[in-house]
Design an enzyme around this catalytic site. Structure first.
Site, PDB file in Angstrom:
ATOM      1  N   LYS A 107     150.074  13.476  70.739  1.00 51.05           N
ATOM      2  CA  LYS A 107     149.765  12.296  71.540  1.00 51.05           C
ATOM      3  C   LYS A 107     148.373  12.368  72.164  1.00 51.05           C
ATOM      4  O   LYS A 107     147.845  11.361  72.617  1.00 51.05           O
ATOM      5  CB  LYS A 107     150.834  12.092  72.621  1.00 51.05           C
ATOM      6  CG  LYS A 107     152.155  11.647  72.029  1.00 51.05           C
ATOM      7  CD  LYS A 107     153.150  11.229  73.091  1.00 51.05           C
ATOM      8  CE  LYS A 107     154.415  10.654  72.475  1.00 51.05           C
ATOM      9  NZ  LYS A 107     155.286  11.694  71.893  1.00 51.05           N
TER      10      LYS A 107
HETATM   11  C1  LIG Z   1     156.180  11.412  70.848  1.00 54.17           C
HETATM   12  C2  LIG Z   1     156.529  12.520  69.951  1.00 54.17           C
HETATM   13  C3  LIG Z   1     157.132  12.302  68.695  1.00 54.17           C
HETATM   14  C4  LIG Z   1     157.541  10.921  68.227  1.00 54.17           C
HETATM   15  O1  LIG Z   1     156.445  10.097  67.898  1.00 54.17           O
HETATM   16  P1  LIG Z   1     156.626   8.514  67.801  1.00 54.17           P
HETATM   17  O2  LIG Z   1     155.261   7.994  67.552  1.00 54.17           O
HETATM   18  O3  LIG Z   1     157.199   8.053  69.104  1.00 54.17           O
HETATM   19  O4  LIG Z   1     157.562   8.246  66.662  1.00 54.17           O
HETATM   20  C5  LIG Z   1     157.359  13.390  67.871  1.00 54.17           C
HETATM   21  N1  LIG Z   1     157.047  14.652  68.279  1.00 54.17           N
HETATM   22  C6  LIG Z   1     156.480  14.902  69.466  1.00 54.17           C
HETATM   23  C7  LIG Z   1     156.197  16.302  69.858  1.00 54.17           C
HETATM   24  C8  LIG Z   1     156.195  13.853  70.343  1.00 54.17           C
HETATM   25  O5  LIG Z   1     155.647  14.122  71.533  1.00 54.17           O
END
Ligand SMILES: *Cc1c(COP(=O)(O)O)cnc(C)c1O
Length: 434
Positions: A107
């Protein structure tokens, strides 16, 4: 470029409006009017290009009409000040490590880019101060808070459920200070989310302060995630045409960005959506029926989503054709036990340490990849962020990277909050006047 709403009854928005609003006024999700195919020369040269150059080309295709080239190039370069390597795990299987950013999760890419874009609008385009509200069960809060730290004209409120996030996660957004306010809610993640939703619905608050969301409904957060799909293919030893990519999925922002990349010409055959027990999307792929429901807790907790917010973007992208969607994406689901035993098995057989989210994507790839296809799965978090789970799997202590330890040494600062909206509203009002 203009952005339209997936609900179809809001007027088109400029990039600035779409980013500052987050959600369209008709509660739909903003989509770019056009997703352009990148030129053949880009793909001919991709094997010789680095992450930043690839990302600049992709960013230009979306935002080039709205942001001066030099500014946009700098935004991209500042966002991607860390590596995103593709690592071979076993024959025919590669992992794209998306966890080398400041908060050790993927993220960081979207959050850092969004912070820079929003800051450009505030500083260059006379946008009034913006207040970002974010409810988090862990990873989103840390990436957003760190991405926006110190950015002028933007204040971030992180709402998190008291006692329900790990110590490492909590330290990543409660120790920062400056323009980051951590609100510790006496309730669950759902309570935090409904406080944020109520704030967006409150006309009085909205007339007094620009409130926006920094979760993956925001175009400035999810579109930049398409950058690294091109970088993944660029790093394959040969430019293979039979590549499949497995994405650990929650709100489907990451997967949607991959589908955008495919529309732009990314040379992949199909995608695999990896779900934990929260498999609403896998069910849709199989049956054509979408039945959102309350989420259940799993070891891959960032994927514990019962009503994935980007689902309607995928529908829109494929003209609501279930047939077209299920041709491009297949879905698999895994239990906690399966995820944990994959962490142990892969560690013992190849020495590669997975986090629970990456492990789920690995399993889906193993199941969905056909013989002769090359597989890439995305590792979205560093295993040390899920230290206890991972150590229990491999029965061994693991090292915490220095960058993660540094957060733990700072002093926690948070404001306690009840689940009552009136208290949250008072809190926003009092902080606004400061
Ligand atoms: C947010 C997150 C996801 C999921 O991603 P999306 O874009 O919401 O599908 C998967 N793995 C981790 C570690 C995350 O922080």
């Amino acid at each position: 470029m203009n952005y339209y709403s997936t609900n179809g009854s809001a007027p088109g928005a400029s990039l600035q409006e779409a980013v500052v609003r987050g959600l369209a006024p008709d509660k739909g999700l903003y989509m770019p009017e056009k997703i352009s195919r990148l030129p053949k020369e880009f793909f001919d040269e991709i094997g010789n290009s680095g992450l930043t150059d690839i990302a600049k080309t992709v960013a230009h295709a979306f935002f080039g009409g709205d942001i001066p080239k030099a500014t946009l190039d700098k935004m991209v370069a500042d966002t991607l000040n860390f590596e995103i390597p593709l690592v071979k795990v076993e024959e025919g299987i590669y992992v794209l490590e998306l966890f080398h950013g400041p908060t050790f999760a993927f993220k960081d890419v979207g959050a850092r880019f969004m912070a820079r874009m929003l800051s450009y609008f505030v500083q260059e385009q006379e946008q009034e101060e913006v207040n970002v509200l974010v409810a988090t069960s862990g990873d989103t809060g840390s990436a957003v808070a760190n991405g926006f730290l110190g950015v002028k004209g933007i204040r971030v409120f992180v709402l998190y459920p008291s006692g329900k996030v790990s110590d490492i996660q909590e330290a990543q957004f409660t120790t920062l200070g400056q323009n980051i306010v951590a609100l510790e809610v006496d309730g669950t993640f759902d309570d935090c989310q409904s406080l944020v939703k109520s704030a967006f619905m409150d006309e009085e608050l909205n007339s007094q302060m620009n409130l926006t969301s920094a979760n993956s409904i925001n175009v400035a957060r999810f579109i930049p995630q398409s950058f690294y799909y091109f970088h993944a293919c660029a790093q394959l030893p040969k430019q293979e045409l039979d590549t499949v990519i497995s994405v650990p999925s929650g709100n489907l922002g990451n997967l949607t960005a991959g589908l955008f990349a495919k529309r732009m010409g990314l040379p992949v055959k199909r995608f695999i959506a990896a779900n934990n027990r929260n498999d609403v999307f896998r069910e849709y792929l199989q049956s054509g029926k979408y039945s959102p429901r309350a989420s259940v807790q799993t070891v891959a907790n960032a994927m514990d989503v019962g009503a994935p917010s980007n689902f309607h973007r995928i529908l829109d992208l494929y003209g609501h054709s279930h047939e077209a969607i299920s041709k491009d994406i297949s879905g698999y689901r895994f239990s906690d036990e399966e995820i944990k035993s994959a962490i142990k098995r892969v560690y013992e057989s190849s020495g590669y340490l997975l986090d629970p989210h990456g492990a789920c994507a690995y399993l889906a790839l193993k199941e969905g990849k056909k013989a002769g296809e090359t597989g890439i799965f995305l590792a979205t978090a560093h295993p040390a962020k899920f230290k206890e789970t991972v150590e229990n799997c491999i029965e061994k202590e693991i090292e915490i990277p220095e960058g993660l330890k540094a957060f733990m040494k700072q002093k926690k600062q948070s404001l306690p909050l009840s689940r009552e909206f009136s208290q949250f509203k008072n809190c926003l009002n009092s902080l606004r006047k400061k």
